[in-house]
Design a protein around this motif. Structure first.
Motif, PDB file in Angstrom:
ATOM      1  N   SER A  51       0.828  -1.207   0.000  1.00 15.94           N
ATOM      2  CA  SER A  51       0.000   0.000   0.000  1.00 15.94           C
ATOM      3  C   SER A  51       0.864   1.260   0.000  1.00 15.94           C
ATOM      4  O   SER A  51       0.564   2.231  -0.715  1.00 15.94           O
ATOM      5  N   GLY A  52       1.950   1.256   0.785  1.00 18.82           N
ATOM      6  CA  GLY A  52       2.806   2.434   0.866  1.00 18.82           C
ATOM      7  C   GLY A  52       3.469   2.778  -0.450  1.00 18.82           C
ATOM      8  O   GLY A  52       3.458   3.942  -0.883  1.00 18.82           O
ATOM      9  N   THR A  53       4.037   1.781  -1.119  1.00 16.46           N
ATOM     10  CA  THR A  53       4.698   2.046  -2.403  1.00 16.46           C
ATOM     11  C   THR A  53       3.690   2.436  -3.476  1.00 16.46           C
ATOM     12  O   THR A  53       3.972   3.294  -4.318  1.00 16.46           O
ATOM     13  N   THR A  54       2.499   1.819  -3.433  1.00 18.19           N
ATOM     14  CA  THR A  54       1.460   2.190  -4.395  1.00 18.19           C
ATOM     15  C   THR A  54       1.019   3.633  -4.192  1.00 18.19           C
ATOM     16  O   THR A  54       0.831   4.386  -5.157  1.00 18.19           O
ATOM     17  N   LEU A  55       0.837   4.038  -2.935  1.00 19.80           N
ATOM     18  CA  LEU A  55       0.412   5.412  -2.655  1.00 19.80           C
ATOM     19  C   LEU A  55       1.472   6.427  -3.071  1.00 19.80           C
ATOM     20  O   LEU A  55       1.128   7.536  -3.513  1.00 19.80           O
ATOM     21  N   LEU A  56       2.750   6.088  -2.932  1.00 22.33           N
ATOM     22  CA  LEU A  56       3.800   7.006  -3.377  1.00 22.33           C
ATOM     23  C   LEU A  56       3.663   7.317  -4.866  1.00 22.33           C
ATOM     24  O   LEU A  56       3.763   8.473  -5.295  1.00 22.33           O
ATOM     25  N   VAL A  57       3.421   6.275  -5.652  1.00 20.20           N
ATOM     26  CA  VAL A  57       3.250   6.467  -7.095  1.00 20.20           C
ATOM     27  C   VAL A  57       1.985   7.273  -7.392  1.00 20.20           C
ATOM     28  O   VAL A  57       1.985   8.181  -8.230  1.00 20.20           O
ATOM     29  N   LEU A  58       0.907   6.959  -6.680  1.00 24.90           N
ATOM     30  CA  LEU A  58      -0.363   7.637  -6.938  1.00 24.90           C
ATOM     31  C   LEU A  58      -0.307   9.110  -6.559  1.00 24.90           C
ATOM     32  O   LEU A  58      -0.862   9.964  -7.261  1.00 24.90           O
ATOM     33  N   PHE A  59       0.363   9.426  -5.459  1.00 21.31           N
ATOM     34  CA  PHE A  59       0.509  10.839  -5.088  1.00 21.31           C
ATOM     35  C   PHE A  59       1.358  11.590  -6.127  1.00 21.31           C
ATOM     36  O   PHE A  59       1.085  12.761  -6.425  1.00 21.31           O
ATOM     37  N   ALA A  60       2.360  10.909  -6.656  1.00 16.22           N
ATOM     38  CA  ALA A  60       3.160  11.539  -7.715  1.00 16.22           C
ATOM     39  C   ALA A  60       2.294  11.804  -8.946  1.00 16.22           C
ATOM     40  O   ALA A  60       2.394  12.876  -9.567  1.00 16.22           O
ATOM     41  N   LEU A  61       1.434  10.847  -9.299  1.00 15.52           N
ATOM     42  CA  LEU A  61       0.539  11.048 -10.438  1.00 15.52           C
ATOM     43  C   LEU A  61      -0.444  12.178 -10.171  1.00 15.52           C
ATOM     44  O   LEU A  61      -0.749  12.981 -11.058  1.00 15.52           O
ATOM     45  N   TYR A  62      -0.943  12.248  -8.940  1.00 19.40           N
ATOM     46  CA  TYR A  62      -1.950  13.255  -8.619  1.00 19.40           C
ATOM     47  C   TYR A  62      -1.353  14.666  -8.680  1.00 19.40           C
ATOM     48  O   TYR A  62      -1.972  15.590  -9.237  1.00 19.40           O
ATOM     49  N   PHE A  63      -0.164  14.860  -8.129  1.00 18.62           N
ATOM     50  CA  PHE A  63       0.412  16.204  -8.060  1.00 18.62           C
ATOM     51  C   PHE A  63       1.188  16.593  -9.323  1.00 18.62           C
ATOM     52  O   PHE A  63       1.306  17.783  -9.618  1.00 18.62           O
ATOM     53  N   LEU A  64       1.703  15.608 -10.047  1.00 20.86           N
ATOM     54  CA  LEU A  64       2.555  15.922 -11.198  1.00 20.86           C
ATOM     55  C   LEU A  64       1.970  15.473 -12.533  1.00 20.86           C
ATOM     56  O   LEU A  64       2.483  15.859 -13.581  1.00 20.86           O
ATOM     57  N   GLY A  65       0.908  14.671 -12.504  1.00 27.68           N
ATOM     58  CA  GLY A  65       0.382  14.110 -13.743  1.00 27.68           C
ATOM     59  C   GLY A  65      -0.554  15.002 -14.517  1.00 27.68           C
ATOM     60  O   GLY A  65      -0.916  14.682 -15.655  1.00 27.68           O
ATOM     61  N   GLY A  66      -0.976  16.117 -13.939  1.00 28.69           N
ATOM     62  CA  GLY A  66      -1.881  17.014 -14.653  1.00 28.69           C
ATOM     63  C   GLY A  66      -3.344  16.682 -14.394  1.00 28.69           C
ATOM     64  O   GLY A  66      -3.693  15.643 -13.826  1.00 28.69           O
ATOM     65  N   ASP A  67      -4.220  17.569 -14.846  1.00 30.83           N
ATOM     66  CA  ASP A  67      -5.645  17.427 -14.569  1.00 30.83           C
ATOM     67  C   ASP A  67      -6.295  16.277 -15.316  1.00 30.83           C
ATOM     68  O   ASP A  67      -7.354  15.791 -14.908  1.00 30.83           O
ATOM     69  N   MET A  68      -5.700  15.825 -16.406  1.00 29.67           N
ATOM     70  CA  MET A  68      -6.310  14.745 -17.185  1.00 29.67           C
ATOM     71  C   MET A  68      -6.417  13.463 -16.378  1.00 29.67           C
ATOM     72  O   MET A  68      -7.354  12.680 -16.566  1.00 29.67           O
ATOM     73  N   ILE A  69      -5.471  13.194 -15.489  1.00 28.06           N
ATOM     74  CA  ILE A  69      -5.508  11.963 -14.696  1.00 28.06           C
ATOM     75  C   ILE A  69      -5.671  12.259 -13.209  1.00 28.06           C
ATOM     76  O   ILE A  69      -5.470  11.363 -12.384  1.00 28.06           O
ATOM     77  N   GLU A  70      -6.057  13.480 -12.881  1.00 28.57           N
ATOM     78  CA  GLU A  70      -6.217  13.837 -11.472  1.00 28.57           C
ATOM     79  C   GLU A  70      -7.322  13.013 -10.819  1.00 28.57           C
ATOM     80  O   GLU A  70      -7.162  12.493  -9.708  1.00 28.57           O
ATOM     81  N   GLY A  71      -8.470  12.895 -11.497  1.00 28.86           N
ATOM     82  CA  GLY A  71      -9.570  12.112 -10.951  1.00 28.86           C
ATOM     83  C   GLY A  71      -9.224  10.640 -10.827  1.00 28.86           C
ATOM     84  O   GLY A  71      -9.588   9.984  -9.842  1.00 28.86           O
ATOM     85  N   PHE A  72      -8.514  10.120 -11.822  1.00 27.12           N
ATOM     86  CA  PHE A  72      -8.079   8.718 -11.791  1.00 27.12           C
ATOM     87  C   PHE A  72      -7.186   8.461 -10.587  1.00 27.12           C
ATOM     88  O   PHE A  72      -7.384   7.491  -9.839  1.00 27.12           O
ATOM     89  N   ALA A  73      -6.199   9.346 -10.370  1.00 22.96           N
ATOM     90  CA  ALA A  73      -5.276   9.165  -9.250  1.00 22.96           C
ATOM     91  C   ALA A  73      -5.989   9.328  -7.914  1.00 22.96           C
ATOM     92  O   ALA A  73      -5.739   8.562  -6.972  1.00 22.96           O
ATOM     93  N   MET A  74      -6.897  10.303  -7.813  1.00 22.92           N
ATOM     94  CA  MET A  74      -7.621  10.521  -6.563  1.00 22.92           C
ATOM     95  C   MET A  74      -8.477   9.307  -6.208  1.00 22.92           C
ATOM     96  O   MET A  74      -8.521   8.867  -5.050  1.00 22.92           O
ATOM     97  N   ALA A  75      -9.182   8.749  -7.192  1.00 27.07           N
ATOM     98  CA  ALA A  75     -10.015   7.576  -6.934  1.00 27.07           C
ATOM     99  C   ALA A  75      -9.173   6.398  -6.459  1.00 27.07           C
ATOM    100  O   ALA A  75      -9.574   5.650  -5.554  1.00 27.07           O
ATOM    101  N   LEU A  76      -7.996   6.228  -7.046  1.00 27.24           N
ATOM    102  CA  LEU A  76      -7.127   5.129  -6.636  1.00 27.24           C
ATOM    103  C   LEU A  76      -6.539   5.364  -5.246  1.00 27.24           C
ATOM    104  O   LEU A  76      -6.390   4.417  -4.465  1.00 27.24           O
ATOM    105  N   ILE A  77      -6.200   6.600  -4.928  1.00 28.00           N
ATOM    106  CA  ILE A  77      -5.681   6.896  -3.584  1.00 28.00           C
ATOM    107  C   ILE A  77      -6.723   6.534  -2.531  1.00 28.00           C
ATOM    108  O   ILE A  77      -6.427   5.857  -1.534  1.00 28.00           O
TER     109      ILE A  77
END
Length: 308
Positions: free
Chosen positions: A239-265
């Motif tokens: 869970s910890g390593t997965t969340l690290l990747v997801l937080f990186a996607l949420y803050f750095l991935g742009g608005d196109m995948i913001e909802g995707f990353a938030m739902a996964l977090i």
């Protein structure tokens, strides 16, 4: 006799508190879905999406007022990535010139505005996507239940299904409560949450089954605690390593995948919780016993026991 290892956390001892927390999350999600519903994106509702770029960051309220004054219906305006990038959602029939019309209206105020893209999703397509995606979600849950029932036992299947439904309802409830955009990327994240949560649940269930078969006691809470503690380090690391990747996607991935990353977090956090306190703890009220996994030995027929 095999003795249980010294456990560090008494998870089952806190199960009633966890049930109360889960119940509150489910209740809040259902109430929000009933009264606020979901803020469905254009993938489901149909309409027009226009992205424009300003030279200087504009006032979103001013942009909305200009478009509403031009009689555009159900206007939604938000920043998209940079503060100079603006995403405009319109509920209207197909018009190939809508992007140019929007830019012309925004330029009347003297701003330098550039059209980036204009896309349209028909209402019929949106309705079809909504129905098929919902059906796909139900089919996925049904297949999961059959798989767990076949691999373990039907009581495990009930626990796993309720845990997955718990995760999906909570994730959808958060999107409804905060009125976050719910589009196809979020739906894809929900399917990923089902897979992630199921994988975590299967790991715990496998260790529960193994511990029941090896131990000689009938203290199910103690057995569940041992199994969960044995898989805890693996669960936290995953869970910890997965969340690290997801937080990186949420803050750095742009608005196109913001909802995707938030739902996964949200799904990873809730799924980790449910693997312990929903999928596993529910086996206690379901009256799981050793006999459910270890059938009693068959007695020899009386005729075979008789001496010749």
């Amino acid at each position: 006799m095999k003795t249980l290892i010294n456990r560090q956390f008494d998870f089952m001892g806190k199960r009633r508190i966890a049930f109360a927390v889960s119940g509150l999350m489910i209740l809040a999600s259902i109430v929000s879905l009933l009264f606020q519903q979901l803020n469905l994106g254009l993938d489901f509702t149909g309409g027009t999406l226009v992205e424009v770029r300003y030279a200087v960051a504009p006032s979103l309220d001013a942009v909305r007022q200009v478009l509403e004054a031009a009689e555009f219906r159900d206007v939604s305006v938000q920043s998209f990535g940079a503060s100079t990038e603006v995403l405009i959602r319109l509920q209207q029939a197909f018009d190939p010139d809508v992007g140019d019309r929007v830019v012309s209206l925004l330029r009347e105020g003297g701003d330098r505005v550039e059209l980036v893209r204009a896309e349209f999703v028909g209402a019929q397509v949106g309705e079809q996507l909504r129905d098929q995606s919902g059906l796909g979600l139900l089919v996925a849950l049904g297949i999961v239940m059959l798989y767990v029932a076949f691999r373990f036992q039907y009581k495990f299947a009930i626990g796993a299904l309720l845990a997955l439904m718990h995760d999906v309802i909570v994730v959808v409830g958060v999107f409804s409560l905060f009125q976050l955009d719910f589009d196809l990327t979020v739906l894809a994240a929900l399917l990923a949450v089902i897979g992630y949560s199921l994988n975590d649940t299967i790991v715990v269930y496998d260790r529960v089954r193994e511990t029941i078969r090896k131990s000689r006691i009938n203290d199910m809470p103690a057995i569940f605690n041992e199994a969960i503690n044995m898989t805890l380090s693996r669960t936290l690391a995953t869970s910890g390593t997965t969340l690290l990747v997801l937080f990186a996607l949420y803050f750095l991935g742009g608005d196109m995948i913001e909802g995707f990353a938030m739902a996964l977090i949200i799904g990873v956090v809730v799924g980790t919780f449910s693997s312990i306190y929903v999928a596993s703890a529910l086996l206690l009220p379901l009256k799981l016993q050793r006999e459910d996994l270890i059938p009693p030995p068959k007695e020899a027929d009386e005729e075979e026991e008789q001496l010749p």
